[in-house]
Design a protein around this motif. Sequence first.
Motif, PDB file in Angstrom:
ATOM      1  N   VAL A  39       0.836  -1.197   0.000  1.00 12.64           N
ATOM      2  CA  VAL A  39       0.000   0.000   0.000  1.00 12.64           C
ATOM      3  C   VAL A  39       0.878   1.257   0.000  1.00 12.64           C
ATOM      4  O   VAL A  39       0.561   2.246  -0.665  1.00 12.64           O
ATOM      5  N   ALA A  40       1.982   1.227   0.739  1.00 15.33           N
ATOM      6  CA  ALA A  40       2.905   2.364   0.757  1.00 15.33           C
ATOM      7  C   ALA A  40       3.418   2.664  -0.649  1.00 15.33           C
ATOM      8  O   ALA A  40       3.503   3.829  -1.060  1.00 15.33           O
ATOM      9  N   ARG A  41       3.748   1.606  -1.401  1.00 14.42           N
ATOM     10  CA  ARG A  41       4.195   1.778  -2.785  1.00 14.42           C
ATOM     11  C   ARG A  41       3.098   2.395  -3.633  1.00 14.42           C
ATOM     12  O   ARG A  41       3.345   3.256  -4.475  1.00 14.42           O
TER      13      ARG A  41
ATOM     14  N   LEU B 183       0.875   6.918  -6.680  1.00 13.21           N
ATOM     15  CA  LEU B 183      -0.263   7.815  -6.887  1.00 13.21           C
ATOM     16  C   LEU B 183       0.164   9.269  -6.718  1.00 13.21           C
ATOM     17  O   LEU B 183      -0.221  10.134  -7.508  1.00 13.21           O
ATOM     18  N   ARG B 184       0.971   9.554  -5.713  1.00 13.42           N
ATOM     19  CA  ARG B 184       1.407  10.926  -5.494  1.00 13.42           C
ATOM     20  C   ARG B 184       2.194  11.450  -6.698  1.00 13.42           C
ATOM     21  O   ARG B 184       2.008  12.597  -7.117  1.00 13.42           O
ATOM     22  N   ALA B 185       3.057  10.609  -7.234  1.00 12.18           N
ATOM     23  CA  ALA B 185       3.860  11.031  -8.385  1.00 12.18           C
ATOM     24  C   ALA B 185       2.975  11.416  -9.568  1.00 12.18           C
ATOM     25  O   ALA B 185       3.248  12.396 -10.276  1.00 12.18           O
ATOM     26  N   VAL B 186       1.899  10.648  -9.783  1.00  7.15           N
ATOM     27  CA  VAL B 186       0.985  10.953 -10.884  1.00  7.15           C
ATOM     28  C   VAL B 186       0.173  12.211 -10.580  1.00  7.15           C
ATOM     29  O   VAL B 186       0.041  13.105 -11.425  1.00  7.15           O
TER      30      VAL B 186
ATOM     31  N   LEU C 115      -1.378   9.626  11.216  1.00  9.42           N
ATOM     32  CA  LEU C 115      -0.140   9.476  10.458  1.00  9.42           C
ATOM     33  C   LEU C 115       0.970   8.855  11.294  1.00  9.42           C
ATOM     34  O   LEU C 115       1.831   8.131  10.766  1.00  9.42           O
ATOM     35  N   SER C 116       0.968   9.098  12.594  1.00 12.39           N
ATOM     36  CA  SER C 116       2.022   8.578  13.471  1.00 12.39           C
ATOM     37  C   SER C 116       2.029   7.054  13.560  1.00 12.39           C
ATOM     38  O   SER C 116       2.985   6.472  14.060  1.00 12.39           O
ATOM     39  N   PHE C 117       0.986   6.392  13.064  1.00 11.19           N
ATOM     40  CA  PHE C 117       0.903   4.935  13.097  1.00 11.19           C
ATOM     41  C   PHE C 117       1.439   4.302  11.813  1.00 11.19           C
ATOM     42  O   PHE C 117       1.407   3.086  11.663  1.00 11.19           O
ATOM     43  N   PHE C 118       1.915   5.137  10.899  1.00  5.84           N
ATOM     44  CA  PHE C 118       2.378   4.632   9.608  1.00  5.84           C
ATOM     45  C   PHE C 118       3.876   4.890   9.437  1.00  5.84           C
ATOM     46  O   PHE C 118       4.459   5.729  10.137  1.00  5.84           O
ATOM     47  N   PRO C 119       4.509   4.155   8.509  1.00  7.22           N
ATOM     48  CA  PRO C 119       5.955   4.320   8.286  1.00  7.22           C
ATOM     49  C   PRO C 119       6.331   5.775   7.981  1.00  7.22           C
ATOM     50  O   PRO C 119       5.516   6.554   7.474  1.00  7.22           O
ATOM     51  N   ASP C 120       7.578   6.117   8.257  1.00  9.50           N
ATOM     52  CA  ASP C 120       8.043   7.498   8.129  1.00  9.50           C
ATOM     53  C   ASP C 120       7.892   8.048   6.709  1.00  9.50           C
ATOM     54  O   ASP C 120       7.642   9.239   6.526  1.00  9.50           O
ATOM     55  N   GLU C 121       8.047   7.201   5.710  1.00  5.02           N
ATOM     56  CA  GLU C 121       7.968   7.660   4.320  1.00  5.02           C
ATOM     57  C   GLU C 121       6.561   7.527   3.732  1.00  5.02           C
ATOM     58  O   GLU C 121       6.379   7.621   2.517  1.00  5.02           O
ATOM     59  N   TRP C 122       5.573   7.320   4.572  1.00  7.32           N
ATOM     60  CA  TRP C 122       4.187   7.128   4.146  1.00  7.32           C
ATOM     61  C   TRP C 122       3.678   8.362   3.401  1.00  7.32           C
ATOM     62  O   TRP C 122       3.773   9.482   3.886  1.00  7.32           O
ATOM     63  N   GLN C 123       3.129   8.152   2.193  1.00  7.33           N
ATOM     64  CA  GLN C 123       2.665   9.258   1.357  1.00  7.33           C
ATOM     65  C   GLN C 123       1.144   9.402   1.348  1.00  7.33           C
ATOM     66  O   GLN C 123       0.601  10.182   0.553  1.00  7.33           O
ATOM     67  N   GLY C 124       0.470   8.673   2.226  1.00 11.60           N
ATOM     68  CA  GLY C 124      -0.988   8.691   2.225  1.00 11.60           C
ATOM     69  C   GLY C 124      -1.581  10.069   2.453  1.00 11.60           C
ATOM     70  O   GLY C 124      -2.516  10.485   1.740  1.00 11.60           O
ATOM     71  N   GLU C 125      -1.048  10.804   3.429  1.00 13.97           N
ATOM     72  CA  GLU C 125      -1.622  12.116   3.721  1.00 13.97           C
ATOM     73  C   GLU C 125      -1.240  13.158   2.675  1.00 13.97           C
ATOM     74  O   GLU C 125      -2.004  14.097   2.413  1.00 13.97           O
ATOM     75  N   ALA C 126      -0.076  13.013   2.072  1.00 13.52           N
ATOM     76  CA  ALA C 126       0.293  13.896   0.960  1.00 13.52           C
ATOM     77  C   ALA C 126      -0.668  13.669  -0.209  1.00 13.52           C
ATOM     78  O   ALA C 126      -1.085  14.620  -0.881  1.00 13.52           O
ATOM     79  N   CYS C 127      -1.044  12.412  -0.439  1.00 12.93           N
ATOM     80  CA  CYS C 127      -2.015  12.093  -1.493  1.00 12.93           C
ATOM     81  C   CYS C 127      -3.382  12.677  -1.158  1.00 12.93           C
ATOM     82  O   CYS C 127      -4.071  13.207  -2.034  1.00 12.93           O
ATOM     83  N   ARG C 128      -3.777  12.578   0.107  1.00 14.38           N
ATOM     84  CA  ARG C 128      -5.081  13.135   0.502  1.00 14.38           C
ATOM     85  C   ARG C 128      -5.155  14.633   0.159  1.00 14.38           C
ATOM     86  O   ARG C 128      -6.163  15.107  -0.379  1.00 14.38           O
TER      87      ARG C 128
END
Length: 254
Positions: free
Chosen positions: A171-173, A178-181, A218-231
């Motif tokens: 999911v991190a990948r 998605l963020r890159a696109v 966000l604190s429960f996800f890996p440091d490089e997690w891009q989920g919130e940047a995507c949001r």
Amino acid sequence: MTQGTFQSKQAIAQLVELDRIRVWSVVITIFGDAVVDRGGTVASTTLAALIGEMGIKPEAFRVAMSRLTKDGWVVRSRRGRLSFYQLSAKGVSVFGPATKRIYAPSPGSADGWRLVVLQNAADDAPEDAVALGGRTYLTKRRDHVADGLVVSGSFVTVPDWTKDRIGTPEVARGYTELRAVLQGLSVAHATPMEAAALRVLIVHQWRRLVLRHADLPLSFFPDEWQGEACRALVRQLLADLAPAANAWFDTEIP
């Protein structure tokens, strides 16, 4: 073709190519994003036109609608020569609650989650369980847990191994891709129909990821997690597309 339209077509193609598109799932996204709040019923011709704008072949659309109808996710009706569809009660019950997460302005809270440690392997963990390995999981269910050590309250620390299990590498990948696109999309000059297609595809690609992990801070996800940047990107792009996309939906789904 104008430059704006060319850029919009290119953006649509990028979103379609981001992940293998399941047409039936895109149709469900259309219902959740545009149809339910506009009366709940849409003509087959409208769905076909929007799907076609995404470069999806008519044959694939017909197969998808046949599958959704056969499996009880949508209900088909006729008015003269035209076919219309709406979500079934089953479809509403399953996909309705997901909309809160899809359009939430921020991630969920850690409040209400409980840590459960079982004596033996978790063979009958609740549906919302976030597996942390073997006998341990997180849940919001308040049911009694036989022979389980149940801990509730504040989470003082969240170690990396826990973050990696909550935000899996797959999911991190997906979020990174998605963020890159999303960062490179140009939507400023999209026609109303292109804007509608772009909106659906953005929501669809976001939906397929955000519903695959627990709704935690966000604190429960890996440091490089891009989920919130995507949001943040999703929300900005949907706002940019809203005038043109709504114009098309309001005309085609009266």
